[in-house]
Motif scaffolding. Structure first.
Motif, PDB file in Angstrom:
ATOM      1  N   SER A  91       0.852  -1.200   0.000  1.00 30.87           N
ATOM      2  CA  SER A  91       0.000   0.000   0.000  1.00 30.87           C
ATOM      3  C   SER A  91       0.882   1.242   0.000  1.00 30.87           C
ATOM      4  N   THR A 136       0.470   5.819   0.661  1.00 26.05           N
ATOM      5  CA  THR A 136      -0.392   6.900   1.116  1.00 26.05           C
ATOM      6  C   THR A 136       0.117   8.224   0.570  1.00 26.05           C
ATOM      7  N   SER A 164      -7.746   0.503 -11.589  1.00 28.78           N
ATOM      8  CA  SER A 164      -8.489   0.556 -10.329  1.00 28.78           C
ATOM      9  C   SER A 164      -9.639  -0.433 -10.369  1.00 28.78           C
ATOM     10  N   THR A 215     -14.150   5.220  -7.997  1.00 31.33           N
ATOM     11  CA  THR A 215     -13.813   6.294  -7.055  1.00 31.33           C
ATOM     12  C   THR A 215     -12.964   5.752  -5.919  1.00 31.33           C
ATOM     13  N   LEU A 216     -12.263   6.675  -5.251  1.00 25.02           N
ATOM     14  CA  LEU A 216     -11.609   6.334  -3.981  1.00 25.02           C
ATOM     15  C   LEU A 216     -12.683   6.549  -2.914  1.00 25.02           C
ATOM     16  N   GLU A 276     -16.581  11.182  -2.203  1.00 24.90           N
ATOM     17  CA  GLU A 276     -15.716  10.248  -2.918  1.00 24.90           C
ATOM     18  C   GLU A 276     -14.752  11.056  -3.775  1.00 24.90           C
ATOM     19  N   ILE A 303     -11.609   8.379  -9.472  1.00 25.65           N
ATOM     20  CA  ILE A 303     -10.357   7.660  -9.695  1.00 25.65           C
ATOM     21  C   ILE A 303      -9.455   8.384 -10.681  1.00 25.65           C
ATOM     22  N   LEU A 338      -6.404  10.373  -9.466  1.00 30.77           N
ATOM     23  CA  LEU A 338      -5.180   9.645  -9.109  1.00 30.77           C
ATOM     24  C   LEU A 338      -4.450   9.270 -10.398  1.00 30.77           C
ATOM     25  N   TYR A 342      -9.297   8.024   1.900  1.00 26.64           N
ATOM     26  CA  TYR A 342     -10.043   7.501   0.759  1.00 26.64           C
ATOM     27  C   TYR A 342      -9.205   6.402   0.106  1.00 26.64           C
ATOM     28  N   THR A 343      -9.834   5.274  -0.202  1.00 28.35           N
ATOM     29  CA  THR A 343      -9.059   4.130  -0.704  1.00 28.35           C
ATOM     30  C   THR A 343      -9.708   3.470  -1.921  1.00 28.35           C
ATOM     31  N   THR A 344      -8.875   2.762  -2.641  1.00 29.07           N
ATOM     32  CA  THR A 344      -9.292   1.848  -3.703  1.00 29.07           C
ATOM     33  C   THR A 344      -8.215   0.776  -3.814  1.00 29.07           C
TER      34      THR A 344
END
Length: 177
Positions: free
Chosen positions: A61, A63, A96, A100-101, A111, A114, A117, A166-168
């Motif tokens: 991961s 950040t 992805s 969205t994240l 959200e 995506i 990013l 916020y994640t994906t």
């Protein structure tokens, strides 16, 4: 005067009738006797080496941190190794799993699209998508034995959203050409 004759090496002397010496050749080791038979044939050995590819040691991961309006970036956010014996080479893509994240805090409905990013690779990159993979590496020959160590950078344009994480999930695919 008597003359003594010795047989050549490999011969044995046998006493014949009346004490007359006779010589007989020895049969060489491995030679066939009068009634033995032999036949031969051959076979061809083939080894088929199939094309193989592996993507390993992918960063678990990463950040990126900032406030709305910031564009935080990490040029070495993701590292991984690709190994293939395919002479035509290989390509690596990233995509992805969501459009969205997604926020982690309960009750937050914001959200991040995506497309905010983006990824940079050594031979490609661009805004991420949940529909179209982004090429981050391509080469027209096999990898080094033990694999090619590759790095991707990431950046995000943070929109006006609530403070949250916020994640994906990003899926990397290494494929032979």
């Amino acid at each position: 005067m008597r003359l003594k004759v010795s047989p050549p090496r490999g011969y044995r002397t046998l006493l014949g009738i009346g004490g007359v010496a006779a010589t007989m050749g020895l049969v060489a080791a491995g030679s066939l006797g009068a009634n033995a038979a032999e036949d031969t044939d051959s076979t061809e050995a083939n080894v088929v080496v199939e094309s193989a590819i592996s993507l390993t040691a992918l960063t678990d991961s990463f950040t990126l941190t900032g406030a709305p309006g910031d564009i935080p970036a990490d040029p070495t956010a993701v590292t991984f190794t690709v190994e293939t014996n395919n002479l035509a080479g290989y390509t690596v893509t990233v995509q992805s799993t969501t459009a969205t994240l997604l926020p982690q805090a309960a009750g937050n409905t914001d959200e991040i699209p995506i497309g905010a990013l983006s990824v940079t690779g050594d031979t490609g990159g661009g805004a991420l998508s949940a529909v179209t993979p982004v090429v981050v590496h391509t080469q027209a020959n096999r990898s080094a034995e033990g694999g090619d160590a590759l790095t991707n950078g990431y950046a995000v344009e943070i929109p006006f959203v609530n403070s949250d994480t916020y994640t994906t999930t990003l899926t990397y695919v290494a494929a032979t050409l």
